[in-house]
Design an enzyme around this catalytic site. Structure first.
Site, PDB file in Angstrom:
ATOM      1  N   VAL A 311      35.611  25.810  42.311  1.00 30.50           N
ATOM      2  CA  VAL A 311      35.890  27.038  42.048  1.00 30.50           C
ATOM      3  C   VAL A 311      37.396  26.699  41.087  1.00 30.50           C
ATOM      4  O   VAL A 311      37.857  27.500  40.244  1.00 30.50           O
ATOM      5  CB  VAL A 311      36.190  28.108  43.226  1.00 30.50           C
ATOM      6  CG1 VAL A 311      37.018  29.212  42.661  1.00 30.50           C
ATOM      7  CG2 VAL A 311      35.054  28.487  43.784  1.00 30.50           C
ATOM      8  N   ALA A 312      38.083  25.836  41.719  1.00 29.15           N
ATOM      9  CA  ALA A 312      39.419  25.388  41.196  1.00 29.15           C
ATOM     10  C   ALA A 312      39.182  24.937  39.889  1.00 29.15           C
ATOM     11  O   ALA A 312      40.113  25.080  39.116  1.00 29.15           O
ATOM     12  CB  ALA A 312      40.138  24.457  42.213  1.00 29.15           C
ATOM     13  N   ILE A 314      36.968  25.735  37.637  1.00 29.83           N
ATOM     14  CA  ILE A 314      36.277  26.828  36.382  1.00 29.83           C
ATOM     15  C   ILE A 314      37.312  27.860  36.459  1.00 29.83           C
ATOM     16  O   ILE A 314      37.505  28.612  37.074  1.00 29.83           O
ATOM     17  CB  ILE A 314      34.885  27.227  37.013  1.00 29.83           C
ATOM     18  CG1 ILE A 314      34.198  25.926  37.196  1.00 29.83           C
ATOM     19  CG2 ILE A 314      34.439  28.106  36.117  1.00 29.83           C
ATOM     20  CD1 ILE A 314      32.616  26.480  37.998  1.00 29.83           C
ATOM     21  N   GLU A 316      37.411  31.213  35.562  1.00 28.99           N
ATOM     22  CA  GLU A 316      36.501  32.194  35.840  1.00 28.99           C
ATOM     23  C   GLU A 316      36.540  33.376  34.645  1.00 28.99           C
ATOM     24  O   GLU A 316      35.837  33.771  34.127  1.00 28.99           O
ATOM     25  CB  GLU A 316      36.490  32.631  37.148  1.00 28.99           C
ATOM     26  CG  GLU A 316      35.665  31.959  38.275  1.00 28.99           C
ATOM     27  CD  GLU A 316      36.645  30.863  38.898  1.00 28.99           C
ATOM     28  OE1 GLU A 316      37.823  30.893  38.227  1.00 28.99           O
ATOM     29  OE2 GLU A 316      36.292  30.264  39.933  1.00 28.99           O
ATOM     30  N   ASP A 358      33.783  37.528  -5.332  1.00 28.57           N
ATOM     31  CA  ASP A 358      32.944  38.325  -6.653  1.00 28.57           C
ATOM     32  C   ASP A 358      34.359  38.582  -7.418  1.00 28.57           C
ATOM     33  O   ASP A 358      35.494  39.039  -7.050  1.00 28.57           O
ATOM     34  CB  ASP A 358      32.203  39.381  -6.095  1.00 28.57           C
ATOM     35  CG  ASP A 358      31.592  40.198  -7.502  1.00 28.57           C
ATOM     36  OD1 ASP A 358      31.012  39.484  -8.277  1.00 28.57           O
ATOM     37  OD2 ASP A 358      31.686  41.184  -7.376  1.00 28.57           O
ATOM     38  N   ASN A 736      43.162  32.121  39.878  1.00 29.46           N
ATOM     39  CA  ASN A 736      42.491  32.121  38.638  1.00 29.46           C
ATOM     40  C   ASN A 736      41.949  33.666  38.030  1.00 29.46           C
ATOM     41  O   ASN A 736      41.996  33.772  36.468  1.00 29.46           O
ATOM     42  CB  ASN A 736      40.778  31.433  38.988  1.00 29.46           C
ATOM     43  CG  ASN A 736      41.107  29.866  39.034  1.00 29.46           C
ATOM     44  OD1 ASN A 736      42.283  29.510  39.157  1.00 29.46           O
ATOM     45  ND2 ASN A 736      40.035  29.319  39.553  1.00 29.46           N
ATOM     46  N   ASP A 740      46.713  33.766  37.001  1.00 30.13           N
ATOM     47  CA  ASP A 740      46.650  33.184  35.700  1.00 30.13           C
ATOM     48  C   ASP A 740      46.202  34.048  34.401  1.00 30.13           C
ATOM     49  O   ASP A 740      46.603  33.682  33.277  1.00 30.13           O
ATOM     50  CB  ASP A 740      45.452  32.091  35.938  1.00 30.13           C
ATOM     51  CG  ASP A 740      45.977  30.954  37.013  1.00 30.13           C
ATOM     52  OD1 ASP A 740      47.156  30.799  37.384  1.00 30.13           O
ATOM     53  OD2 ASP A 740      45.156  30.046  37.172  1.00 30.13           O
TER      54      ASP A 740
END
Length: 914
Positions: A311-312, A314, A316, A358, A736, A740
Site C-alpha cells: 500500500v505504501a 502504490i 492510490e 491548412d 496517500n 498527499d
C-alpha cells in the site's frame, strides 16, 4: 448491396468492411472510376444513360438494389459501458483492483471503498470526455444529404439525395449543395465552392467539355463536381458517377473510420509507470514476506506487514489526480479560446514539435483582399482607407459597377473576388451608395470561362458606359486605348508590356490579377459588341492574406523548437508566397506538390519529409500520408484545419485542431481541440499551456512518488532491522489518499513558468524521470524515509526504551508511530514547496504565488491535528497527542527536506549552462 471495383486490394476491401455496421451483399464493377479523364460521350456510354431522358423507373429500381442508399456508413458507436470498461484497462488500475481485493480480505472495508471511489472517479472523468468524441461520420451524414433535382423518365423532379444512383442525371443551380459526385455534361458559367474539400479560398470554375489526365489532382478536375460542395454561380447538368462511400467525401469518411487511435505520450508514460509500480509492489511484498519469515514473525503479521508495504508503494490517488489536473487545464484553456475534447490531449500539446496547418482560414483570413493596384499613374499598395489618384478612383468605380456582389455591415454575398473589389472601393472612399443611386445597369455580358471577361452596360443621366473586368491578357486584346493621367491615349506595345510586366510582378507575389476597362457608347448595344474598342484603366492584385498575428506566432514556435508546416490544396506559388511571408519557408525547394509527392517512392518520401515545409495541391489522402510520414520520425504532430478535407489528417495526427467559427462539423468531430477564435496564434498559446500543464502533472507525479518512496524506505528499513511496523495500513491510506493528494492537486494548479517556451519540446519517449527528476525522487524519498525512521526511533528514545525491545508497552509503540506519522506528513507537505521548480528558489517564484498549495499545506496540517486531537479519530488511527518535545522534533525534522532542497538549488543555479 455494395459495388466494388475488382482492382481493390484485399487490404482495401478489409478496410472498407471495417466500417460496415451490418453485412451487405456485393458485386464487382469492372469499369475504372476515373471519369474525369474520359469524354462526356464515353462516360454516358459506360453508365448506360440517355441525358435527355435520364434513368427509367425500372432501371432506377434495379440500380438502387445494386448500389444501396446514397448515404455514408459509419462505424458502430461504442456504448457507455464499453467506454467505461476501456477506462479501466490500465496497469495502475489493475494494481488498485488487487489492493481492493486484499483490503477486503483483511476486513478493511473502509479502505477498500476509498480505493474503489478513486477508480470509479478516474473512469467517469474519462467517459465524460470521450462520450463527445466520434461524431465525424454523423456530421458528414448531416451535411451530405440534401435534396437533389434529377431528370428521370424524361421529367425533372426534386428527390431525396439518398435515392441517387450512378447514372442519374443531376441538374445544378446556384445555391444548391451537390448531392453526389458527378461528371459534368453541360455547364454555363458554373462555379462551385469546394474549399471544404480542396482548401482553395475562391470558387472553382467548371467546364464540362474539358478532359483531364489520370493523375490530375482533385482541385484541378474542372469537369467534375463533388458531394457536399456548393454551387455559387451559373448552372450545369452532370451524370452521377459515385454515391455513398465511393464519393470523395465517402473516402474521407472511410479514412476517418479506419484510422487507428494511438495512445498519447501521457497515457503511455502512466501505463509504463503503472506497470513499474505494480511489479515493485509485488517485489516488495515477496521480499518483506521472506525477511519476516526468517525473523520468525507470525504468519498473519507477515501478511499484514507485506500488504502495508505494498500500500505504501502504490500512489492510490495518482490516476484521479492526473485526471483532475487535466480537467483543470481544460477549463483554463477554454478561457483562452481552446476547447479540448479529450483530456490527454492537453498534455500532448506540450509535446508537439511539428504543427501542420491548412492555409485557407487558418494561416490566412479566408477573405480575398486587394493589396495592390496598378494604373499608368503607378503602382499603389492598399492597406486600409487611403486616397487614390483620379485614375485609381475610376478603377475602383469601374470594379463596383461591373459586379454582382453585395457587401454591407461587414457581411458579403456573391463571389469572394467581387466582394474584395467592393471593399477595395470602400478603402478608396468611393461611395458605393452614391454609385448605385446615380447609375443603373441596363445590360450585361455575363462571365464566360472562355472569354474570362464580364461586362455591364450602365446608364447615368442619359450617358451610357460599358465596364469590363477580367483577365488582363484577355482584356488587352479588347483595348484600343489606355487611360494615362486622366487622358485616353492610343494603346501601344510599350503600354501592353508595362501592364504585362506589372501583372508578372504581382504573380510573383502570388497575387491574383484582375484588369478593368471602359468605354462610352451612344446607347444600348448587343452583348457581343460591348467588349470592343475598350479603354484600359488598370488592374488590381488580390490574395487571401495571412493573419497578421500568425507571423509572430510562427517566430515563437520556432524559438520553442517547433516546426511549422503548411499543407494546402492551393497552388504551389501561392502557398509558398504565403509561407515565405509567414516565415514558414524561405526556399522554393521546401515546397512540394501532390504530383511531385506521388511521383516519389514511399521510402524516399518518408526519408525526406522533414525537408519540406509547404505541401500544395494535396488531396485528403496526401494529408494523412504526410502526417504519418512525419510521425514515423518520432515527431509529435499537430494538424490544424477547418474543412471536410482536413478531417482524416486531423484524426491521424497526435493532436487534431479544428477551427470553431469557420470549421465544418466534420473537422470539429475529428479534432482533439477546437479553436473558438479560429486564430493560429491560439495554437501556440495552447502549446505553452500544454507544456505548463505537463510540467504540473510531472510535479504531482514526482511529489507522490517521492512521498511513497519515503513511506517504503521507512517500512523497509524498520522491518529489515527487526523493529515494529512504524505505520499501519490505515495510516498509509490516509496519507496517500488525503494528505498527499491535497498538495499534489495544488501542484497541478501551479502558475505557468514564463520561461517554458524557451525550452525545446520533450522527446516522444521522455519519461517522467528525465532532467534529474529521477534523482530528485530518489534523494527526496531517502531523506523523508530516514527522517521518519529517526522520528520513530525518537518516540522510543523519549520513553527511555529501545525499538528492538518487542515487550514494551503498547502506548509507547503508539507514541512512536504518532511521531513517525506526523514527521512523515510534515516533511512531505513542506517538501511540496521545493517541488515547484528544480532550479528556481521558492522565494524567486513566490512563496505564496500558488495560493492553492499554501492552502493545501495549511489544510493538511489542520487535518493532522484533527486526527490526533479528536479521541475517536485517535482510536481509529492508533495515535495519541504529542508532548512539547515531540512537536519541536516534528517541526525541526519536517523542515529539513525543504531547506536541503533549497541549498541544492543554489548549487544547480551556479553550475547551470548559460
Amino acid at each position: 448491396m455494395l459495388i466494388l471495383d475488382k482492382n481493390h486490394s484485399d487490404q482495401q476491401l478489409s478496410d472498407l468492411f471495417v466500417n460496415i455496421a451490418e453485412p451487405a451483399p456485393y458485386l464487382y464493377l469492372t469499369a475504372p472510376m476515373s471519369y474525369f479523364a474520359k469524354s462526356i460521350q464515353d462516360v454516358l456510354s459506360e453508365l448506360n444513360v440517355d441525358p435527355a431522358k435520364g434513368l427509367s423507373t425500372d432501371e432506377l429500381t434495379k440500380r438502387q438494389q445494386q448500389y444501396g442508399p446514397n448515404k455514408l456508413i459509419g462505424k458502430k458507436r461504442k456504448s457507455i459501458l464499453q467506454l467505461f470498461v476501456a477506462q479501466l484497462q490500465d496497469w495502475l488500475i489493475y494494481v488498485l483492483f488487487v489492493a481492493v481485493v486484499i483490503t477486503l480480505f483483511m476486513g478493511e472495508y473502509v479502505d477498500a471503498v476509498i480505493i474503489l471511489i478513486v477508480i470509479i472517479l478516474n473512469a467517469v472523468l474519462g467517459v465524460v470526455q470521450e462520450i463527445k468524441a466520434g461524431n465525424a461520420i454523423e456530421a458528414l451524414q448531416k451535411i451530405a444529404s440534401p435534396k437533389a433535382i434529377v431528370k428521370r423518365d424524361g421529367n425533372i423532379k426534386e428527390v431525396d439525395s439518398e435515392t441517387l444512383v450512378p447514372g442519374d442525371i443531376l441538374v445544378l443551380d446556384t445555391g444548391r449543395f451537390i448531392a453526389a459526385d458527378i461528371r459534368l455534361i453541360e455547364s454555363a458559367n458554373l462555379q462551385v465552392e469546394e474549399s471544404s474539400l480542396t482548401g482553395e479560398s475562391v470558387p472553382s470554375s467548371k467546364e464540362a467539355d474539358e478532359v483531364h489526365d489520370e493523375d490530375t489532382s482533385l482541385g484541378d478536375r474542372n469537369n467534375s463536381a463533388f458531394m457536399s460542395t456548393l454551387v455559387t454561380y451559373g448552372r450545369g447538368i452532370g451524370v452521377v458517377t459515385a454515391t455513398s462511400m465511393e464519393t470523395e467525401v465517402g473516402k474521407i469518411a472511410n479514412i476517418i473510420g479506419n484510422e487507428q487511435e494511438s495512445k498519447t505520450p501521457l497515457e503511455e508514460r502512466l501505463d509504463k509507470l503503472g506497470k513499474t509500480l505494480g511489479l515493485l509492489a509485488i517485489g516488495i511484498c515477496v521480499f518483506i514476506f521472506i525477511v519476516a519469515w526468517f525473523q520468525g514473525r507470525e504468519l498473519l503479521e507477515m501478511f499484514l506487514t507485506s500488504v502495508s508495504l505494498a500500500v505504501a508503494s502504490i500512489p492510490e490517488g495518482l490516476a484521479a489526480i492526473v485526471a483532475v489536473v487535466l480537467s483543470i487545464g481544460v477549463t483554463s484553456m477554454s478561457k483562452r479560446n481552446a476547447i479540448i475534447r479529450q483530456l490527454p490531449a492537453v498534455e500532448t500539446l506540450g509535446s508537439v514539435n511539428v504543427i501542420c496547418s491548412d492555409k485557407t482560414g487558418t494561416l490566412t483570413q479566408n477573405k480575398m483582399t486587394v493589396t495592390r493596384s496598378f494604373t499608368l499613374d503607378g503602382e499603389q499598395e492598399i492597406s486600409g482607407e487611403q486616397e487614390g489618384t483620379p485614375d485609381t478612383q475610376l478603377l475602383a468605380k469601374a470594379m463596383v459597377l461591373c459586379s454582382d456582389a453585395t457587401y454591407e455591415n461587414e457581411e458579403g454575398t456573391g463571389d469572394p473576388t467581387e466582394i474584395a473589389l467592393l471593399i477595395y472601393a470602400d478603402n478608396l472612399n468611393v461611395s458605393r451608395q452614391a454609385l448605385a443611386k446615380e447609375n443603373k445597369r441596363i445590360g450585361e455580358f455575363a462571365f464566360d470561362s472562355d472569354r474570362k471577361l464580364m461586362s455591364t452596360l450602365i446608364e447615368s443621366d442619359g450617358n451610357f458606359h460599358v465596364y469590363t473586368k477580367g483577365a488582363i491578357d484577355n482584356l488587352l486584346d479588347k483595348c484600343t486605348h489606355v487611360l494615362e493621367h486622366g487622358k485616353e491615349e492610343p494603346i501601344t506595345d510599350a503600354h501592353k508590356k508595362t501592364f504585362l510586366n506589372a501583372a508578372d510582378q504581382m504573380s510573383d507575389l502570388a497575387l491574383r490579377t484582375l484588369g478593368v476597362a471602359y468605354k462610352q457608347v451612344n446607347g444600348p448595344l448587343p452583348a457581343d459588341e460591348m467588349e470592343q474598342d475598350l479603354v484600359l484603366i488598370g488592374m488590381v492584385g488580390m490574395i487571401d492574406p495571412p493573419r497578421p498575428e500568425v507571423i509572430e506566432s510562427v517566430k515563437r514556435a520556432k524559438a520553442a523548437g517547433i516546426t511549422c508546416v503548411m499543407i494546402t490544396g492551393d497552388h504551389k506559388n501561392t502557398a509558398f508566397a504565403i509561407a515565405r511571408e509567414l516565415g514558414i519557408a524561405d526556399d522554393m525547394k521546401q515546397a512540394l506538390t501532390s504530383q511531385e509527392l506521388n511521383a516519389m517512392a514511399e521510402a524516399d518520401f518518408i526519408a525526406n519529409v522533414e525537408q519540406y515545409h509547404v505541401f500544395a495541391r494535396v488531396s485528403p489522402e496526401d494529408k494523412v500520408r504526410i502526417v504519418r510520414a512525419l510521425k514515423s520520425h518520432g515527431n509529435i504532430v499537430s494538424m490544424t484545419g477547418d474543412g471536410v478535407n482536413d478531417a482524416p489528417s486531423l484524426n491521424a495526427a497526435d493532436i487534431g485542431v479544428a477551427m470553431g467559427i469557420t470549421g465544418t462539423d466534420v473537422a470539429k468531430g475529428a479534432a482533439d481541440m477546437i479553436l473558438t477564435d479560429d486564430n493560429f496564434s491560439t495554437i501556440v498559446v495552447a502549446i505553452e499551456q500544454g507544456r505548463n500543464i505537463y510540467n504540473n502533472i510531472k510535479k504531482s507525479v514526482i511529489f507522490l512518488l517521492t512521498c511513497n518512496l519515503g513511506e517504503v524506505i521507512t517500512m523497509f528499513v524498520t522491518l529489515s532491522i527487526g523493529w515494529e511496523v512504524p505505520l499501519v495500513a490505515t495510516q498509509l491510506l490516509w496519507i496517500n489518499l488525503i494528505t498527499d493528494s491535497l498538495p499534489a492537486v495544488a501542484l497541478g494548479m501551479d502558475p505557468g513558468d514564463p520561461d517554458v517556451m524557451k525550452e525545446k519540446p520533450r522527446g516522444k519517449n521522455e519519461s517522467f524521470f528525465a532532467g534529474g527528476s529521477g534523482w530528485n525522487v530518489l534523494v527526496g524519498g531517502l531523506l523523508i524515509g530516514m527522517l521518519t525512521v529517526i522520528a520513530f526511533w525518537y518516540g522510543y528514545y523519549e520513553h527511555g526504551v529501545s525499538p528492538f525491545d518487542h515487550s514494551v508497552d503498547a502506548a509507547v509503540v503508539e507514541y512512536a508511530r504518532t511521531m513517525a506519522f506526523m514527521v512523515l506528513v510534515a516533511s512531505q507537505l513542506f517538501y511540496s514547496l521545493a517541488i515547484r521548480n528544480h532550479v528556481k528558489s521558492i522565494f524567486s517564484i513566490g512563496l505564496f504565488s500558488n495560493r492553492y498549495l499554501a492552502s493545501a499545506i495549511v489544510l493538511g496540517l489542520a487535518l493532522q491535528l484533527l486526527v490526533i486531537g479528536i479521541p475517536f479519530m485517535q482510536d481509529a488511527f492508533g495515535l495519541q497527542m504529542l508532548d512539547l518535545k515531540g512537536w519541536v522534533m516534528v517541526i525541526a525534522l519536517g523542515l529539513v527536506p525543504l531547506f536541503l532542497s533549497e541549498f541544492l538549488k543554489i548549487f544547480r543555479r551556479k553550475h547551470q549552462p548559460a
